[in-house]
Scaffold this active site. Structure first.
Site, PDB file in Angstrom:
ATOM      1  N   THR A 169       0.981  -1.223  -0.027  1.00 15.46           N
ATOM      2  CA  THR A 169      -0.127  -0.084  -0.028  1.00 15.46           C
ATOM      3  C   THR A 169       0.840   1.108   0.084  1.00 15.46           C
ATOM      4  O   THR A 169       0.427   2.313  -0.688  1.00 15.46           O
ATOM      5  CB  THR A 169      -0.978   0.133   1.120  1.00 15.46           C
ATOM      6  OG1 THR A 169      -1.311  -1.341   1.469  1.00 15.46           O
ATOM      7  CG2 THR A 169      -2.069   0.967   1.082  1.00 15.46           C
TER       8      THR A 169
ATOM      9  N   TYR B  56       6.625 -11.959   4.366  1.00 16.73           N
ATOM     10  CA  TYR B  56       5.306 -11.313   3.587  1.00 16.73           C
ATOM     11  C   TYR B  56       5.189 -12.077   2.514  1.00 16.73           C
ATOM     12  O   TYR B  56       5.861 -11.995   1.216  1.00 16.73           O
ATOM     13  CB  TYR B  56       5.827  -9.738   3.378  1.00 16.73           C
ATOM     14  CG  TYR B  56       4.725  -8.846   2.626  1.00 16.73           C
ATOM     15  CD1 TYR B  56       3.470  -9.412   2.699  1.00 16.73           C
ATOM     16  CD2 TYR B  56       5.239  -7.879   2.188  1.00 16.73           C
ATOM     17  CE1 TYR B  56       2.467  -8.609   2.010  1.00 16.73           C
ATOM     18  CE2 TYR B  56       4.313  -6.927   1.385  1.00 16.73           C
ATOM     19  CZ  TYR B  56       2.658  -7.587   1.485  1.00 16.73           C
ATOM     20  OH  TYR B  56       2.005  -6.658   0.968  1.00 16.73           O
TER      21      TYR B  56
ATOM     22  N   LYS C 120       3.005 -12.281   7.443  1.00 16.22           N
ATOM     23  CA  LYS C 120       1.963 -11.631   6.972  1.00 16.22           C
ATOM     24  C   LYS C 120       1.360 -12.246   5.565  1.00 16.22           C
ATOM     25  O   LYS C 120       2.427 -12.216   4.693  1.00 16.22           O
ATOM     26  CB  LYS C 120       2.311 -10.182   6.672  1.00 16.22           C
ATOM     27  CG  LYS C 120       1.215  -9.444   5.885  1.00 16.22           C
ATOM     28  CD  LYS C 120       1.674  -8.068   5.416  1.00 16.22           C
ATOM     29  CE  LYS C 120       0.448  -7.655   4.501  1.00 16.22           C
ATOM     30  NZ  LYS C 120       0.385  -6.125   4.011  1.00 16.22           N
TER      31      LYS C 120
END
Lengths: 337, 337, 337, 337
Positions: D48, D136, D163
């Site tokens: 993001t 991730y 994550k």
């Protein structure tokens, strides 16, 4: 219209005899056992039931037997997809006559159709079927049924639910969000028992779970505990269900792993219609040993006489990969590679 | 064994009458026209022929008609995939009786099978078929047949060729590399006419091209020119074939675009078995205008009376996208979006 | 504007020293060798050159060295993609100063962008670059550049060509169809040497082929033979190139297989920046033996002292699969699985 | 080692000034606001946060600012992926010095690497990082980190969590099943807020959710309600979060929709580094109106002065599709298509 479709429906396999024909006696015995173990409904001619590998006549016979065995004790959700809309509508008529509660129609497969074509197909069937229709979304095998298409189809009262086997929980939620506003009676079933508890929590009405054909007791218990709000216990069993599901799903071409497990519960399924190599037969035997160990932990079957390895939480496919790797490493050391 | 399979085989569509049944007279007229226009063989029950949308009985009838029309003038390559290996073998027997040159068997579909399962399936059929078998690889619709599997299958003398519709020219080359060493007689056909000339140049023996059902003259000419080494002329026509192919392929769900074009050649195909929305019917009409313009350039049909737009080399789907975009832009200016 | 970009450009690897830094001397020696062997141009900072694994400063240095070594003998096509459009434009300015012929800009990666965003990105760069720009389409790694987007970008004179590494020959043809009408000078290069001859035949202007960094002689010969219309000889070598390409491409994570082969030509590439497991190092050694056998057949290197196995036309990955399979079969017989 | 990483971490966007540089004052104001609204941690340089569109120096500055603003009030999970392992390790050292709680390392991207290479990469970093590392996994953008690889990596104490942004809840469960046995302290965070409640129920420790940068209050409340066992209320808000998430995710190239929504909360993000077409700018304005209506329902912002349409539960992308369809239908009636 009948009552809302909910609970655990079993997409059951079909036993074959030594000549490759449907073993009707064994099928009846199996379906009766499933009902006795507490599943809420039967789902003949699903993907687990290898509907594409039977002829149109055989598919009718399978539904007929399911309806006869159910005898009203549990509803039958009959897979009714045939070669085209007209043939499918004829099957709907037949299954209505057999007393099925509803039919399940898989989205058109082989060709990957656009949303417009998927809509037109289901619309044609819904307008002509004398029996309630549930949509069957399984994008890994058939044209996807997307959310806008579902929204359009909600206008047809004959369409009373959807079974989703995408494994995508957010998709299930999107369907629920769209359906609940327009059709409170619309049934959403999850075909992905890896996330059965979460699916029920976000609002699904039940599941059509292949695992319920192997461990109907466990699947039913997961359902009941979740409905009763006993989430912690439900999740503990959900993780056991996940391990079993993954082992059956990833260890062989679908639905061979599930069939290997059904056999462990004492049903003779015969040789199967998809030819197999000698290696695949050996693989299945190895898989059955692993499955027997998992099932024996639950007390469903005896442990294999040769004993079970200490469980490591490592899926079997990993173990195969590890062995392969060790062997390759050894071969490399010896210069054979 | 028969002679090597080569040249342009037409995977033909099947006309339906007003009640949705096979229009046998129109089918015969169409197949006869194709032979007259010079295609080297007929290929009933291919993907273009919508084999999955017909019943097992209808598929047999379609092959029977193709063999009757061919009357030995051209070989028939009969699509013979049925619900399972045993049913498929029965179809092979039937088609041998009809006088087909060989059968084409699509890889198992719906379920995505492993290479081992694909191998076992074709092996079972090849060991039991009384007629030569060609493999049909179409990974966008069915389980892929990979190069190692093809190599294993080359050991079965009954398997005499492969039709590849992957569109991947390097794959075609890999197959040729593997097949040529072991089986000089093994036939490799390309089902992707976008690259027909290149496929022939790398060593393919022909094509099973849906476009040859619309412009048999053009497809045949591309084949002949390439075989004659007149590459420049062949490539000029190849680019025209590409434009036509893309327009038919991308403007509607397969094989609707091809059927819209066949109708322009003067054959009444009827309504089709896949239901369509009103919007899709209008789309098809628009597509037909575009196709008519392309075909009229070749002199195959008259130009539409309302005339043709200046050709920009832009595929039609782009034009639709452009119009949509302009409209959306306008709506945005007006604040409607 | 410079002359049209055509011929074989080498997307070259970058040797590292013992401390993981660019080994400038070895890089110069390697680039000089490539030019001496006849490649038409150098292409630093391509995917083969692992541009993402170098810092922005290092990428500049690599291009600087390539331009210095080329010294005008051959054109340099400099990979110039940086973190964003502004940084990329700065790199374009720098590379113009170094004397590069043009830059190659890969489509935005990591995020998968829509056609509109891909267009906006290249437009921004093309409007601000002082040096000619070629588009780089590699959909397996980066946002695809589709045909409508290419058509829009053709209006920008600064954009003079495209390199396509999709492997889809029909796509190359669609680009040529769209580009030729509007921009006869537009250069179309294929980055997929598996189909180099076919790409040239359909109208491509050359190739940016990783294999040309290993066998510049062979790649150049394939190009020259095709240009001279000696198709049969070209195709014979094309099949050899395919075997080599497949072996390098499929035997290890890209571009490790290509680097293993460059080392065989006598260049010390160092350890590489992507960490490897012990198993991977052993795999690479095994791969090098296979590659040495292939290269020795062409006379480019000596055969390994331990000799080469009889060639079966079976790609190495198959051989590994076969050995693995035999081992697993044996283990199964012994009950270890 | 620090305490277990849990709760809602915000992968925040980075405001730019009129010249395209980081607007440090606005970034500080935004991060301070987020902390004030109750997020449990900051996550600079996530997807993001468009980490790939900043230079290595800028990425360091972003983390530095996040750590300064956090001032120990909340932990900072710093995205630390750089061009290669060595550069990434250097970033780890820097971020340890800034006081970050841990780093998050995205799996290698651009190249799609094998599990072995993914393992080797993370192993190299974990053995050399002075700060805790979280994996991730975002398979739509980067090489997937599969369950067997995670299991291998669990042996490295420096790796303290993962994550997951795959959106696949069953994958999250598989990770939890493998991790819990070996490492009770291992943190599993979901990056897919569409299923935040279900993820927490199956055992995830929190989320790294882009939506928390827009509606930190809502995301935090969903988290708190779930933790408190108030499932019904949590699910009601989860469905609202899903609607918002879908609108931001599907209405524009990621992360533009999220940035459009952050702007509505009163932060000036500037023009962005990915160039946009005029049409995209208009689209964003339209999207912002829709988002403003959704946010105003929650009371986070005022409704647009022109009012909001009656909500139909229909995602905006559908509404655009509907309008497009009506327009096309109209055009067809007029013969323009």
């Amino acid at each position: 219209m009948g009552s809302k479709i909910e609970g655990i429906f079993t997409p059951h396999v079909v036993p074959l005899d030594g000549r490759g024909r449907i073993d009707e006696a064994e099928l009846r015995r199996y379906l009766d056992w499933l009902i006795g173990k507490g599943v809420h409904g039967l789902y003949p001619n699903g993907s687990t039931g290898e509907f594409t590998r039977f002829t149109a006549d055989e598919r009718r016979r399978i539904v007929q037997i399911a309806c006869e065995v159910a005898k009203g004790r549990v509803p039958v959700l009959a897979g009714a997809a045939e070669a085209n809309a007209a043939e499918t509508i004829q099957a709907c008529e037949t299954y209505a006559g057999y007393g099925a509660r509803a039919v399940a129609i898989v989205s058109p497969f082989y060709y990957r159709l656009s949303p417009d074509s998927v809509y037109a197909y289901f619309r044609e069937i819904a307008l002509n079927s004398p029996i309630d229709v549930t949509l069957y979304n399984i994008p890994m095998f058939a044209s996807p049924i997307d959310v806008p298409t579902i929204r359009r189809l909600l206008e047809l009262p004959r369409i009373v639910g959807i079974k989703d086997s995408s494994g995508d929980l957010a998709f299930v939620m999107r369907v629920i969000a769209v359906a609940r506003a327009a059709r409170p009676d619309f049934s959403v079933l999850s075909g992905w028992e890896a996330v059965l508890v979460p699916a029920l929590i976000v609002g699904a009405d039940g599941g059509t779970n292949a695992s319920s054909g192997i461990v109907p007791e466990l699947t039913r218990k997961v359902y009941d505990l979740t409905r009763a709000g006993r989430l912690e216990e439900a999740m503990r069993l959900q993780y056991k269900l996940l391990e079993l599901f993954d082992t059956m799903l990833f260890s062989a071409d679908f639905p061979e792993g599930f069939k290997a497990a059904v056999a462990l519960r004492g049903f003779d399924l015969g040789a199967g219609r998809q030819p197999r190599t000698e290696g695949q037969r050996v693989d299945t035997a190895a898989l059955q040993r692993v499955l027997q160990c998992i099932l024996s932990e639950h007390g469903y079957v005896d442990a294999p006489s040769e004993g079970c390895p200490v469980r490591t939480g490592v899926p079997e496919r990993d173990r195969v990969a590890q062995i392969t790797q060790s062997v390759l490493d050894e071969l490399r050391k010896r210069g054979a590679l």
